[in-house]
Write an enzyme that holds these catalytic residues in place. Structure first.
Site, PDB file in Angstrom:
ATOM      1  N   GLU A   1       0.811  -1.215   0.000  1.00 35.83           N
ATOM      2  CA  GLU A   1       0.000   0.000   0.000  1.00 35.83           C
ATOM      3  C   GLU A   1       0.847   1.268   0.000  1.00 35.83           C
ATOM      4  OE1 GLU A   1      -2.990  -0.224   3.239  1.00 35.83           O
ATOM      5  OE2 GLU A   1      -2.671  -2.369   2.959  1.00 35.83           O
TER       6      GLU A   1
ATOM      7  N   CYS B   1      -2.591   1.509   7.577  1.00 34.75           N
ATOM      8  CA  CYS B   1      -1.860   0.743   6.581  1.00 34.75           C
ATOM      9  C   CYS B   1      -1.885  -0.737   6.908  1.00 34.75           C
ATOM     10  CB  CYS B   1      -0.420   1.223   6.517  1.00 34.75           C
ATOM     11  SG  CYS B   1      -0.138   2.125   5.019  1.00 34.75           S
TER      12      CYS B   1
END
Ligand code: SAH
Length: 348
Positions: A91, A332
């Site tokens: 990510e 995250c």
């Protein structure tokens, strides 16, 4: 085996060209093409065809694909899930601030540090990212979003100091005047406290900003939350922070995720204030992002307010991180886990 040309610096590409019997001056051209985001050697239109073919025989050039993208309707924050060459995914988040757009990148696929509140570490470490893969997180986030990115934070998935050499090389790539040319002072690196690397970091990247994920000022709480504290301890971490600050002249910031009933009492606030003053650190409070797999809850507004008051009364420089992208997968590691579903991560 073919080499990954995208992880090489111009002088290294020069040496490779010399070995292929090609003129060195082509290295700059190639480097600039690579850092503009071309997906093949074919696209390097000002290189002779024979050289392009030769490059294809000796080097790999893989660019990531967007596997998922979310855009916040609230504040324009963009989250990318990039699919890498081996099928793994990481990510990257683009945040829009008044002082410039900031990209938050991952440094590993997964993480081995095991922090109790963090989603990135749930499946353990799969592998470290290549310098080229971190570069591409920045480059392709910029190309896809159309937003010029002026700041980088290494605060995505992974522990950057567990991938030290690749991270240092990434910094040299992204900092290069013929590449993205992002200054070291515009880059922050966040660590759970791998103090064995602080001296190397001070030596190799003295101008970047170091953030330490502290999350608790005492060993009992910190070791319960962060296995990295066990065997190291807060006292040694503070000594290392102090030494880093004295050597680089760069103020450290302490990241502190406020967790209800765990690290948000008045006792914690007072001890945290002492720690911050001890090393001249700035404190950045983060309301905990709730992670489905974890039992922790964010602190209440009341407790946060009291906590901040204590820090301020003790003369500590404290900020509260504004929550961005509240309507897209928050912390995250979450988007990657969601997309992975029941698929087992690939290991190398
Ligand atoms: N491994 C490095 C880099 C990760 S940075 C480090 O530990 O610093 C990601 C930051 O977000 C770290 O400060 C981490 O502790 C924090 N974090 C992880 N999970 C979180 C959560 N659920 N809520 C708030 N912050 C979190």
């Amino acid at each position: 085996m073919k080499k990954n040309i995208l992880s090489l610096l111009p002088e290294e590409i020069e040496a490779e060209l010399a070995a292929l019997g090609q003129p060195k001056y082509r290295a700059g051209q190639i480097f600039r093409w690579l850092h503009r985001g071309v997906g093949s050697f074919e696209e390097m239109s000002d290189l002779p065809k024979a050289l392009r073919e030769q490059l294809g025989e000796h080097f790999t050039l893989y660019r990531p694909r967007v596997a998922a993208k979310q855009v916040s309707q609230l504040d324009g924050t963009i989250k990318y899930l990039w699919q890498l060459a081996d099928g793994n995914a990481v990510e990257t988040v683009v945040m829009r601030y008044k002082h410039g757009n900031t990209v938050c990148i991952s440094s590993q696929v997964g993480c081995r540090q095991g922090c109790a509140f963090c989603a990135s570490t749930i499946g353990g470490l799969v592998r470290c990212l290549e310098p080229s893969e971190m570069l591409d997180e920045v480059l392709f986030s910029q190309l896809d979003s159309g937003l010029p990115l002026s700041n980088i934070v290494l605060m995505g998935i992974g522990e950057p100091l567990d991938n030290f050499d690749h991270v240092m090389r990434f910094l040299r790539l992204v900092n290069h005047p013929q590449g993205l040319n992002i200054g070291m002072r515009h880059i922050s690196l966040s660590t759970c406290g791998i103090i064995e690397r602080f001296d190397d970091l001070a030596e190799q990247a003295p101008q970047l900003t170091l953030s330490v994920s502290l999350h608790a000022p005492d060993d009992e709480t910190r070791s319960a939350l962060m296995p990295a504290n066990r065997g190291r301890g807060v006292e040694r971490l503070m000594d290392s922070c102090r030494a880093y600050y004295e050597r680089t002249g760069r103020r450290i910031s302490f990241e502190y995720a406020m967790i209800d009933g765990v690290n948000d009492t008045e006792r914690h606030a007072r001890l945290l204030a002492r720690r911050a003053r001890q090393v001249g650190a700035h404190v950045n409070l983060i309301p905990l992002n709730h992670v489905e797999e974890r039992q922790f809850r964010p602190s209440t507004q009341g407790h946060m307010k009291k906590f901040i008051e204590i820090l301020q009364a003790e003369g500590v420089n404290v900020t509260v991180r504004r929550k961005l992208g509240g309507d897209i997968d928050a912390s995250c590691g979450q988007l990657r886990r969601r997309e992975a579903g029941s698929k087992a991560p690939e290991r190398r």
